[in-house]
Design a protein around this motif. Structure first.
Motif, PDB file in Angstrom:
ATOM      1  N   ILE A   4      61.980 -13.741 -14.260  1.00 36.90           N
ATOM      2  CA  ILE A   4      62.419 -15.021 -14.786  1.00 36.90           C
ATOM      3  C   ILE A   4      63.069 -15.778 -13.874  1.00 36.90           C
ATOM      4  O   ILE A   4      64.069 -15.428 -13.170  1.00 36.90           O
ATOM      5  CB  ILE A   4      63.463 -14.540 -15.999  1.00 36.90           C
ATOM      6  N   GLY A   5      62.316 -16.846 -13.505  1.00 33.96           N
ATOM      7  CA  GLY A   5      62.693 -17.748 -12.330  1.00 33.96           C
ATOM      8  C   GLY A   5      63.636 -18.762 -13.011  1.00 33.96           C
ATOM      9  O   GLY A   5      63.091 -19.341 -13.855  1.00 33.96           O
ATOM     10  N   ILE A   6      64.740 -19.209 -12.457  1.00 33.81           N
ATOM     11  CA  ILE A   6      65.595 -20.259 -13.025  1.00 33.81           C
ATOM     12  C   ILE A   6      65.740 -21.504 -12.003  1.00 33.81           C
ATOM     13  O   ILE A   6      66.133 -21.273 -10.835  1.00 33.81           O
ATOM     14  CB  ILE A   6      66.934 -19.465 -13.250  1.00 33.81           C
ATOM     15  N   ASP A   7      65.356 -22.555 -12.465  1.00 35.40           N
ATOM     16  CA  ASP A   7      65.360 -23.818 -11.946  1.00 35.40           C
ATOM     17  C   ASP A   7      66.842 -24.536 -12.329  1.00 35.40           C
ATOM     18  O   ASP A   7      66.662 -24.762 -13.651  1.00 35.40           O
ATOM     19  CB  ASP A   7      64.245 -24.578 -12.207  1.00 35.40           C
ATOM     20  N   THR A   8      67.610 -24.713 -11.588  1.00 38.91           N
ATOM     21  CA  THR A   8      68.861 -25.212 -12.078  1.00 38.91           C
ATOM     22  C   THR A   8      68.951 -26.848 -11.514  1.00 38.91           C
ATOM     23  O   THR A   8      68.606 -27.192 -10.845  1.00 38.91           O
ATOM     24  CB  THR A   8      70.147 -24.609 -11.200  1.00 38.91           C
ATOM     25  N   HIS A   9      69.590 -27.262 -12.813  1.00 41.82           N
ATOM     26  CA  HIS A   9      70.022 -28.897 -12.742  1.00 41.82           C
ATOM     27  C   HIS A   9      71.327 -29.001 -12.986  1.00 41.82           C
ATOM     28  O   HIS A   9      71.953 -28.226 -13.702  1.00 41.82           O
ATOM     29  CB  HIS A   9      68.883 -29.494 -13.426  1.00 41.82           C
ATOM     30  N   LYS A  10      71.708 -30.278 -13.159  1.00 47.00           N
ATOM     31  CA  LYS A  10      73.079 -30.464 -13.324  1.00 47.00           C
ATOM     32  C   LYS A  10      73.482 -30.374 -14.867  1.00 47.00           C
ATOM     33  O   LYS A  10      74.430 -29.813 -15.376  1.00 47.00           O
ATOM     34  CB  LYS A  10      73.437 -32.104 -13.002  1.00 47.00           C
ATOM     35  N   TRP A  53      65.868 -11.247 -12.817  1.00 50.48           N
ATOM     36  CA  TRP A  53      66.390 -12.783 -12.808  1.00 50.48           C
ATOM     37  C   TRP A  53      66.194 -13.046 -11.392  1.00 50.48           C
ATOM     38  O   TRP A  53      66.886 -12.602 -10.558  1.00 50.48           O
ATOM     39  CB  TRP A  53      67.528 -13.107 -13.683  1.00 50.48           C
ATOM     40  N   ALA A  54      65.563 -14.203 -11.171  1.00 49.18           N
ATOM     41  CA  ALA A  54      65.658 -14.878  -9.861  1.00 49.18           C
ATOM     42  C   ALA A  54      66.112 -16.398 -10.068  1.00 49.18           C
ATOM     43  O   ALA A  54      65.403 -17.212 -10.603  1.00 49.18           O
ATOM     44  CB  ALA A  54      64.138 -14.764  -9.221  1.00 49.18           C
ATOM     45  N   ILE A  55      67.376 -16.568  -9.282  1.00 49.38           N
ATOM     46  CA  ILE A  55      68.075 -17.726  -9.629  1.00 49.38           C
ATOM     47  C   ILE A  55      68.068 -18.652  -8.451  1.00 49.38           C
ATOM     48  O   ILE A  55      68.536 -18.080  -7.208  1.00 49.38           O
ATOM     49  CB  ILE A  55      69.603 -17.587 -10.245  1.00 49.38           C
ATOM     50  N   GLU A  56      67.484 -19.960  -8.595  1.00 51.66           N
ATOM     51  CA  GLU A  56      67.661 -20.865  -7.401  1.00 51.66           C
ATOM     52  C   GLU A  56      68.999 -20.958  -6.888  1.00 51.66           C
ATOM     53  O   GLU A  56      70.123 -21.079  -7.486  1.00 51.66           O
ATOM     54  CB  GLU A  56      67.061 -22.377  -7.788  1.00 51.66           C
ATOM     55  N   ASP A  57      69.192 -20.777  -5.403  1.00 55.14           N
ATOM     56  CA  ASP A  57      70.605 -20.624  -4.719  1.00 55.14           C
ATOM     57  C   ASP A  57      71.018 -21.990  -4.583  1.00 55.14           C
ATOM     58  O   ASP A  57      71.175 -22.457  -3.460  1.00 55.14           O
ATOM     59  CB  ASP A  57      70.230 -19.772  -3.602  1.00 55.14           C
ATOM     60  N   CYS A  58      71.420 -22.910  -5.804  1.00 57.64           N
ATOM     61  CA  CYS A  58      71.840 -24.088  -5.563  1.00 57.64           C
ATOM     62  C   CYS A  58      73.239 -23.846  -6.201  1.00 57.64           C
ATOM     63  O   CYS A  58      73.478 -24.446  -7.331  1.00 57.64           O
ATOM     64  CB  CYS A  58      70.991 -24.892  -6.268  1.00 57.64           C
ATOM     65  N   ARG A  59      74.116 -23.467  -5.403  1.00 63.41           N
ATOM     66  CA  ARG A  59      75.433 -23.057  -5.834  1.00 63.41           C
ATOM     67  C   ARG A  59      76.230 -23.961  -6.846  1.00 63.41           C
ATOM     68  O   ARG A  59      76.863 -23.886  -7.984  1.00 63.41           O
ATOM     69  CB  ARG A  59      76.228 -22.483  -5.060  1.00 63.41           C
ATOM     70  N   HIS A  60      76.253 -25.307  -6.434  1.00 58.61           N
ATOM     71  CA  HIS A  60      76.989 -26.207  -7.217  1.00 58.61           C
ATOM     72  C   HIS A  60      76.470 -26.670  -8.356  1.00 58.61           C
ATOM     73  O   HIS A  60      77.022 -27.041  -9.449  1.00 58.61           O
ATOM     74  CB  HIS A  60      77.143 -27.375  -6.309  1.00 58.61           C
ATOM     75  N   ARG A  78      69.098  -7.243 -13.732  1.00 56.02           N
ATOM     76  CA  ARG A  78      68.893  -7.288 -12.419  1.00 56.02           C
ATOM     77  C   ARG A  78      68.814  -8.773 -12.105  1.00 56.02           C
ATOM     78  O   ARG A  78      67.899  -9.303 -12.577  1.00 56.02           O
ATOM     79  CB  ARG A  78      67.822  -6.597 -11.882  1.00 56.02           C
ATOM     80  N   VAL A  79      69.665  -9.184 -10.993  1.00 55.72           N
ATOM     81  CA  VAL A  79      69.666 -10.602 -10.749  1.00 55.72           C
ATOM     82  C   VAL A  79      69.872 -10.923  -9.002  1.00 55.72           C
ATOM     83  O   VAL A  79      70.559 -10.303  -8.387  1.00 55.72           O
ATOM     84  CB  VAL A  79      71.237 -11.288 -11.098  1.00 55.72           C
ATOM     85  N   VAL A  80      68.861 -11.661  -8.682  1.00 56.02           N
ATOM     86  CA  VAL A  80      68.775 -12.260  -7.298  1.00 56.02           C
ATOM     87  C   VAL A  80      68.800 -13.486  -7.103  1.00 56.02           C
ATOM     88  O   VAL A  80      68.558 -14.161  -7.884  1.00 56.02           O
ATOM     89  CB  VAL A  80      67.330 -11.446  -6.587  1.00 56.02           C
ATOM     90  N   ARG A  81      69.415 -13.962  -5.992  1.00 53.66           N
ATOM     91  CA  ARG A  81      69.536 -15.406  -5.848  1.00 53.66           C
ATOM     92  C   ARG A  81      68.459 -15.763  -4.782  1.00 53.66           C
ATOM     93  O   ARG A  81      68.173 -14.961  -3.727  1.00 53.66           O
ATOM     94  CB  ARG A  81      70.984 -15.864  -5.290  1.00 53.66           C
ATOM     95  N   VAL A  82      67.450 -16.852  -4.898  1.00 56.01           N
ATOM     96  CA  VAL A  82      66.350 -17.221  -4.281  1.00 56.01           C
ATOM     97  C   VAL A  82      67.085 -18.242  -3.290  1.00 56.01           C
ATOM     98  O   VAL A  82      67.187 -19.318  -3.968  1.00 56.01           O
ATOM     99  CB  VAL A  82      65.263 -17.566  -4.938  1.00 56.01           C
ATOM    100  N   PRO A  83      66.977 -18.198  -2.020  1.00 51.61           N
ATOM    101  CA  PRO A  83      67.320 -19.328  -1.119  1.00 51.61           C
ATOM    102  C   PRO A  83      66.340 -20.611  -1.273  1.00 51.61           C
ATOM    103  O   PRO A  83      65.032 -20.389  -1.525  1.00 51.61           O
ATOM    104  CB  PRO A  83      67.268 -19.005   0.325  1.00 51.61           C
ATOM    105  N   LEU A  84      66.946 -21.710  -1.372  1.00 52.78           N
ATOM    106  CA  LEU A  84      66.026 -23.036  -1.235  1.00 52.78           C
ATOM    107  C   LEU A  84      65.181 -23.188  -0.137  1.00 52.78           C
ATOM    108  O   LEU A  84      65.434 -22.750   1.134  1.00 52.78           O
ATOM    109  CB  LEU A  84      67.022 -24.143  -1.416  1.00 52.78           C
TER     110      LEU A  84
END
Length: 84
Positions: A4-10, A53-60, A78-84
């Motif tokens: 599950i890839g997560i694209d984060t926005h504001k 879970w693969a979360i876009e590493d956009c911490r803010h 299971r959760v991983v952060r994916v570098p931009l």
């Protein structure tokens, strides 16, 4: 297993569930509150019991999601952060 890839926005987070061949199974867009993140978890649980879970590493933009997912990690997700 699904990823599950997560694209984060504001104001929203979009999740895409893919199978092992990277074929899209489904998508879900939610807001950025803890309640929204819980809805995302419920959606993911309906998709497959074996997931990562693969979360876009956009911490803010993903800080609240990360805090909520710490609870998921404690519950065995299971959760991983994916570098931009």
């Amino acid at each position: 297993m699904i990823v599950i890839g997560i694209d984060t926005h504001k104001r929203t987070h979009t999740a895409v569930a893919t199978d092992q061949a990277w074929l899209q199974l489904s998508t879900k867009t939610v807001g950025t509150t803890s309640k929204d993140h819980f809805a995302l978890l419920q959606w993911a649980r309906r998709e497959n019991d074996d997931r990562i879970w693969a979360i876009e590493d956009c911490r803010h933009l993903s800080r609240r999601l990360k805090l909520d997912l710490l609870d998921l990690i404690a519950a065995g997700e299971r959760v991983v952060r994916v570098p931009l």
